[in-house]
Motif scaffolding. Structure first.
Motif, PDB file in Angstrom:
ATOM      1  N   TRP A  82      48.503  43.070  48.354  1.00 28.52           N
ATOM      2  CA  TRP A  82      48.274  43.820  49.191  1.00 28.52           C
ATOM      3  C   TRP A  82      48.727  44.836  49.219  1.00 28.52           C
ATOM      4  O   TRP A  82      50.111  45.086  49.298  1.00 28.52           O
ATOM      5  CB  TRP A  82      48.175  42.782  50.927  1.00 28.52           C
ATOM      6  N   TYR A  84      49.189  46.740  52.507  1.00 26.85           N
ATOM      7  CA  TYR A  84      50.111  46.148  53.529  1.00 26.85           C
ATOM      8  C   TYR A  84      49.779  44.460  54.007  1.00 26.85           C
ATOM      9  O   TYR A  84      49.176  44.099  54.308  1.00 26.85           O
ATOM     10  CB  TYR A  84      49.313  46.978  55.243  1.00 26.85           C
ATOM     11  N   ARG A  91      47.638  39.225  53.386  1.00 29.15           N
ATOM     12  CA  ARG A  91      47.566  40.464  54.366  1.00 29.15           C
ATOM     13  C   ARG A  91      47.793  40.463  55.480  1.00 29.15           C
ATOM     14  O   ARG A  91      47.637  39.720  56.002  1.00 29.15           O
ATOM     15  CB  ARG A  91      45.760  39.927  54.715  1.00 29.15           C
ATOM     16  N   ASP A  92      47.757  41.426  56.317  1.00 32.35           N
ATOM     17  CA  ASP A  92      48.450  41.633  57.671  1.00 32.35           C
ATOM     18  C   ASP A  92      47.377  41.751  57.948  1.00 32.35           C
ATOM     19  O   ASP A  92      46.478  43.322  58.123  1.00 32.35           O
ATOM     20  CB  ASP A  92      49.195  43.651  57.534  1.00 32.35           C
ATOM     21  N   ARG A  93      46.411  41.349  58.482  1.00 32.87           N
ATOM     22  CA  ARG A  93      45.102  41.662  59.240  1.00 32.87           C
ATOM     23  C   ARG A  93      45.122  42.448  60.540  1.00 32.87           C
ATOM     24  O   ARG A  93      44.046  42.910  60.922  1.00 32.87           O
ATOM     25  CB  ARG A  93      44.765  40.361  60.085  1.00 32.87           C
ATOM     26  N   ARG A  95      45.781  45.291  59.929  1.00 33.99           N
ATOM     27  CA  ARG A  95      45.071  46.634  59.217  1.00 33.99           C
ATOM     28  C   ARG A  95      43.517  46.839  58.880  1.00 33.99           C
ATOM     29  O   ARG A  95      43.626  45.845  58.005  1.00 33.99           O
ATOM     30  CB  ARG A  95      45.806  47.406  57.505  1.00 33.99           C
ATOM     31  N   ARG A  97      41.816  48.812  56.884  1.00 38.54           N
ATOM     32  CA  ARG A  97      41.333  49.077  55.661  1.00 38.54           C
ATOM     33  C   ARG A  97      42.524  48.408  54.555  1.00 38.54           C
ATOM     34  O   ARG A  97      43.635  49.090  53.995  1.00 38.54           O
ATOM     35  CB  ARG A  97      41.706  51.035  55.549  1.00 38.54           C
ATOM     36  N   ASN A  98      42.778  47.234  54.659  1.00 38.99           N
ATOM     37  CA  ASN A  98      43.336  46.980  53.949  1.00 38.99           C
ATOM     38  C   ASN A  98      43.222  46.097  52.450  1.00 38.99           C
ATOM     39  O   ASN A  98      42.255  46.031  52.837  1.00 38.99           O
ATOM     40  CB  ASN A  98      44.557  45.644  54.399  1.00 38.99           C
TER      41      ASN A  98
END
Length: 316
Positions: A82, A84, A91-93, A95, A97-98
């Motif tokens: 990912w 970010y 996944r860093d949710r 963000r 626009r990840n």
């Protein structure tokens, strides 16, 4: 420059509909010929790669080009990540626009350079090349697994007799093959166990000092290995084309088999010699020696993916 471009635009605007149609057809033909040319070149490269390295399935979803010839195969595996990520790689949710980044996995065989954003495809080609007897250097991931395998190998170091080894692997021929591969690795060989679906009449592919071998492993308690068993290994080498052949058993060989082995150039390892080898390396392997590696399974490959990308049956 601006005047020339403006004149070109005026000429295009002034074209009749029939002329526009011809222009569009010409452009489509040029684009089509470009794609056709790429397809033909790609097919030729896939055919050349398959023929030179004995590969049975080279998918269309990979890219191949030619480069300078490398003496030993090289592979680099890259796994999705990912942009970010959280600390655990998921996944860093937070963000919006990840995105999942997919880098190229690469394989160099001779003068061929293979790459794909799917590491499974690249590793499958590497597996086929190794099973055909070609040497590909271990990746970092394979070395990590090799260290774990060698630790397990040391736990089997208390097997100090042929009878104990045969009893330990009774009914588990695949386990015996991996055990023998570990002993060969500890003796300085690059050792790979052939898959059951592609067993060409031998169990191991070995390499040391640039010399390639194939080996057959038989875990017997009372059965004596006879000449027909050795003849099967010689027959398998017609296709494998290895420079040496080794037969390993926990029992012994008949006199006829030993005579044939001398004629065919097969190295024999019987129960007594296997026990000596196990005593030398099975329980006293030097942990400071470099670990060569071990083949990865699909489940091993999935473990390098972010946990939220793996399929449910591949999550640990």
């Amino acid at each position: 420059m601006q005047a020339w471009f403006g004149d070109l635009v005026d000429r295009l605007v002034a074209l009749e509909p029939q002329a526009w149609l011809v222009l569009v057809v010409v452009v489509l033909l040029l684009v089509g010929f470009g794609y056709l040319g790429n397809w033909i070149v790609g097919s030729m490269l896939r055919a050349g790669l398959s023929a030179e390295f004995g590969l049975t399935d080279v998918p269309h979803g990979i890219r191949i080009r030619l480069g300078y010839r490398v003496p030993e195969g090289e592979m680099t595996l890259s796994f999705p990540r990912w942009l970010y990520p959280n600390r655990d790689g998921t996944r860093d949710r937070r963000r919006s626009r990840n995105a999942l980044i997919r880098d190229w996995s690469t394989l160099a065989l001779g003068r061929y350079r293979v790459r794909s954003r799917n590491p499974f495809r690249v590793y499958e080609l590497c597996r086929q090349a190794r099973e055909a007897g070609h040497c590909v250097a271990w990746t970092l991931e394979e070395q990590d697994k090799g260290r774990s395998s060698e630790r397990r190998q040391r736990l089997l170091g208390d097997l100090r007799s042929a009878a104990q080894i045969a009893a330990r692997f009774a009914g588990n021929p695949t386990g015996f093959e991996h055990y023998c591969a570990g002993l060969f690795r500890s003796s300085g060989y690059l050792a790979q166990v052939t898959s059951k679906t592609r067993d060409g009449g031998y169990d191991l592919v070995l390499e040391r000092g640039g010399v390639h071998y194939i080996a057959e492993c038989k875990c017997y308690t009372t059965t004596t290995v006879g000449r027909p068993d050795l003849q099967k290994l010689v027959g398998a080498n017609v296709t494998a084309r290895a420079q040496g052949m080794i037969f390993v058993t926990t029992s012994d060989y008949s006199s006829d088999a030993r005579e044939y082995a001398g004629q065919a150039g097969i190295e024999l390892i019987d129960g007594r010699q296997l026990t000596l080898l196990a005593r030398q390396v099975g329980g006293s392997a030097d942990p400071s020696q470099p670990v060569l590696g071990a083949m990865l399974t699909n489940r091993d490959l999935w473990q390098y993916y972010p946990a939220d990308v793996r399929p449910a049956n591949a999550r640990s």
